[in-house]
Motif scaffolding. Structure first.
Motif, PDB file in Angstrom:
ATOM      1  N   ILE A   1      -8.510   6.334   3.989  1.00  0.00           N
ATOM      2  CA  ILE A   1      -8.816   5.195   4.461  1.00  0.00           C
ATOM      3  C   ILE A   1      -9.506   4.176   3.279  1.00  0.00           C
ATOM      4  N   LEU A   2     -10.427   4.680   2.538  1.00  0.00           N
ATOM      5  CA  LEU A   2     -10.866   3.900   1.534  1.00  0.00           C
ATOM      6  C   LEU A   2     -10.045   3.931   0.164  1.00  0.00           C
ATOM      7  N   LEU A   3      -9.536   4.972  -0.244  1.00  0.00           N
ATOM      8  CA  LEU A   3      -8.348   5.112  -1.358  1.00  0.00           C
ATOM      9  C   LEU A   3      -7.006   5.988  -0.878  1.00  0.00           C
ATOM     10  N   PRO A   4      -6.179   5.364  -0.290  1.00  0.00           N
ATOM     11  CA  PRO A   4      -5.283   6.215   0.152  1.00  0.00           C
ATOM     12  C   PRO A   4      -4.361   7.042  -0.919  1.00  0.00           C
ATOM     13  N   PRO A   5      -4.047   7.084  -1.917  1.00  0.00           N
ATOM     14  CA  PRO A   5      -3.641   8.130  -2.687  1.00  0.00           C
ATOM     15  C   PRO A   5      -4.370   9.101  -2.962  1.00  0.00           C
ATOM     16  N   LEU A   6      -5.710   8.967  -3.182  1.00  0.00           N
ATOM     17  CA  LEU A   6      -6.847  10.140  -3.334  1.00  0.00           C
ATOM     18  C   LEU A   6      -7.084  11.022  -2.030  1.00  0.00           C
ATOM     19  N   GLY A   7      -6.793  10.485  -1.007  1.00  0.00           N
ATOM     20  CA  GLY A   7      -6.560  11.533  -0.035  1.00  0.00           C
ATOM     21  C   GLY A   7      -5.285  12.253   0.117  1.00  0.00           C
TER      22      GLY A   7
ATOM     23  N   ILE B   1       4.991   8.435  -2.861  1.00  0.00           N
ATOM     24  CA  ILE B   1       5.099   7.415  -1.936  1.00  0.00           C
ATOM     25  C   ILE B   1       4.116   6.721  -1.672  1.00  0.00           C
ATOM     26  N   CYS B   2       3.006   7.347  -1.620  1.00  0.00           N
ATOM     27  CA  CYS B   2       1.660   6.627  -1.177  1.00  0.00           C
ATOM     28  C   CYS B   2       1.179   5.650  -2.252  1.00  0.00           C
ATOM     29  N   VAL B   3       1.256   6.324  -3.480  1.00  0.00           N
ATOM     30  CA  VAL B   3       0.943   5.279  -4.561  1.00  0.00           C
ATOM     31  C   VAL B   3       1.823   4.030  -4.475  1.00  0.00           C
ATOM     32  N   LEU B   4       3.167   4.138  -4.255  1.00  0.00           N
ATOM     33  CA  LEU B   4       4.065   2.987  -4.159  1.00  0.00           C
ATOM     34  C   LEU B   4       3.745   2.073  -2.997  1.00  0.00           C
ATOM     35  N   LEU B   5       3.237   2.836  -1.971  1.00  0.00           N
ATOM     36  CA  LEU B   5       3.041   1.903  -0.893  1.00  0.00           C
ATOM     37  C   LEU B   5       1.590   1.017  -1.148  1.00  0.00           C
ATOM     38  N   THR B   6       0.883   1.957  -1.586  1.00  0.00           N
ATOM     39  CA  THR B   6      -0.680   1.222  -2.089  1.00  0.00           C
ATOM     40  C   THR B   6      -0.236   0.021  -3.126  1.00  0.00           C
ATOM     41  N   ILE B   7       0.417   0.172  -3.922  1.00  0.00           N
ATOM     42  CA  ILE B   7       0.618  -0.823  -4.794  1.00  0.00           C
ATOM     43  C   ILE B   7       1.321  -2.092  -4.255  1.00  0.00           C
ATOM     44  N   LEU B   8       2.328  -1.955  -3.465  1.00  0.00           N
ATOM     45  CA  LEU B   8       2.882  -3.068  -2.549  1.00  0.00           C
ATOM     46  C   LEU B   8       1.756  -3.432  -1.679  1.00  0.00           C
ATOM     47  N   GLY B   9       1.027  -2.803  -1.106  1.00  0.00           N
ATOM     48  CA  GLY B   9       0.168  -3.301  -0.261  1.00  0.00           C
ATOM     49  C   GLY B   9      -0.674  -2.339   0.449  1.00  0.00           C
TER      50      GLY B   9
ATOM     51  N   ILE C   1      -3.001  -1.979   3.245  1.00  0.00           N
ATOM     52  CA  ILE C   1      -2.466  -1.311   4.352  1.00  0.00           C
ATOM     53  C   ILE C   1      -1.456  -0.614   4.649  1.00  0.00           C
ATOM     54  N   PRO C   2      -0.195  -0.974   4.051  1.00  0.00           N
ATOM     55  CA  PRO C   2       0.821   0.151   4.256  1.00  0.00           C
ATOM     56  C   PRO C   2       0.588   1.464   3.500  1.00  0.00           C
ATOM     57  N   GLY C   3      -0.268   1.519   2.508  1.00  0.00           N
ATOM     58  CA  GLY C   3      -0.748   2.754   1.760  1.00  0.00           C
ATOM     59  C   GLY C   3      -1.727   3.394   2.931  1.00  0.00           C
TER      60      GLY C   3
ATOM     61  N   VAL D   1      -2.697   8.170   6.279  1.00  0.00           N
ATOM     62  CA  VAL D   1      -3.230   8.908   7.359  1.00  0.00           C
ATOM     63  C   VAL D   1      -1.985   9.431   8.357  1.00  0.00           C
ATOM     64  N   TYR D   2      -0.775   8.699   8.458  1.00  0.00           N
ATOM     65  CA  TYR D   2       0.338   9.360   9.151  1.00  0.00           C
ATOM     66  C   TYR D   2       0.307  10.663   8.580  1.00  0.00           C
ATOM     67  N   VAL D   3       0.556  10.704   7.089  1.00  0.00           N
ATOM     68  CA  VAL D   3       1.072  12.117   6.593  1.00  0.00           C
ATOM     69  C   VAL D   3      -0.061  13.285   6.749  1.00  0.00           C
TER      70      VAL D   3
END
Length: 70
Positions: A14-20, A34-42, A44-46, A51-53
């Motif tokens: 929740i704090l840093l999506p790619p790190l989790g 995929i998580c890094v890409l989504l976090t770069i794009l936004g 919330i999607p990251g 969390v889903y994964v």
């Protein structure tokens, strides 16, 4: 039932999506990329993807050489 480790991974996600996702799957996994890409794009999607994964695949062991095959 989720373990304490999964709870910490979700809290970090929740704090840093790619790190989790990195802590669970490693650096060169498709989930991490995929998580890094989504976090770069936004942000919330990251978070949503991380969390889903972590929740949907928490029962599975991550791929890699970390676990010995018996």
């Amino acid at each position: 039932m989720a373990s304490g480790c999964t709870f910490l991974e979700i809290l970090i996600a929740i704090l840093l999506p790619p790190l989790g996702v990195f802590l669970h799957y490693g650096l060169c996994s498709k989930e991490f990329l995929i998580c890094v890409l989504l976090t770069i794009l936004g942000y919330i999607p990251g978070i949503i993807y991380a969390v889903y994964v972590l929740v949907s695949r928490s029962d599975e062991q991550p791929q890699g050489d970390y676990y010995a095959v018996a």
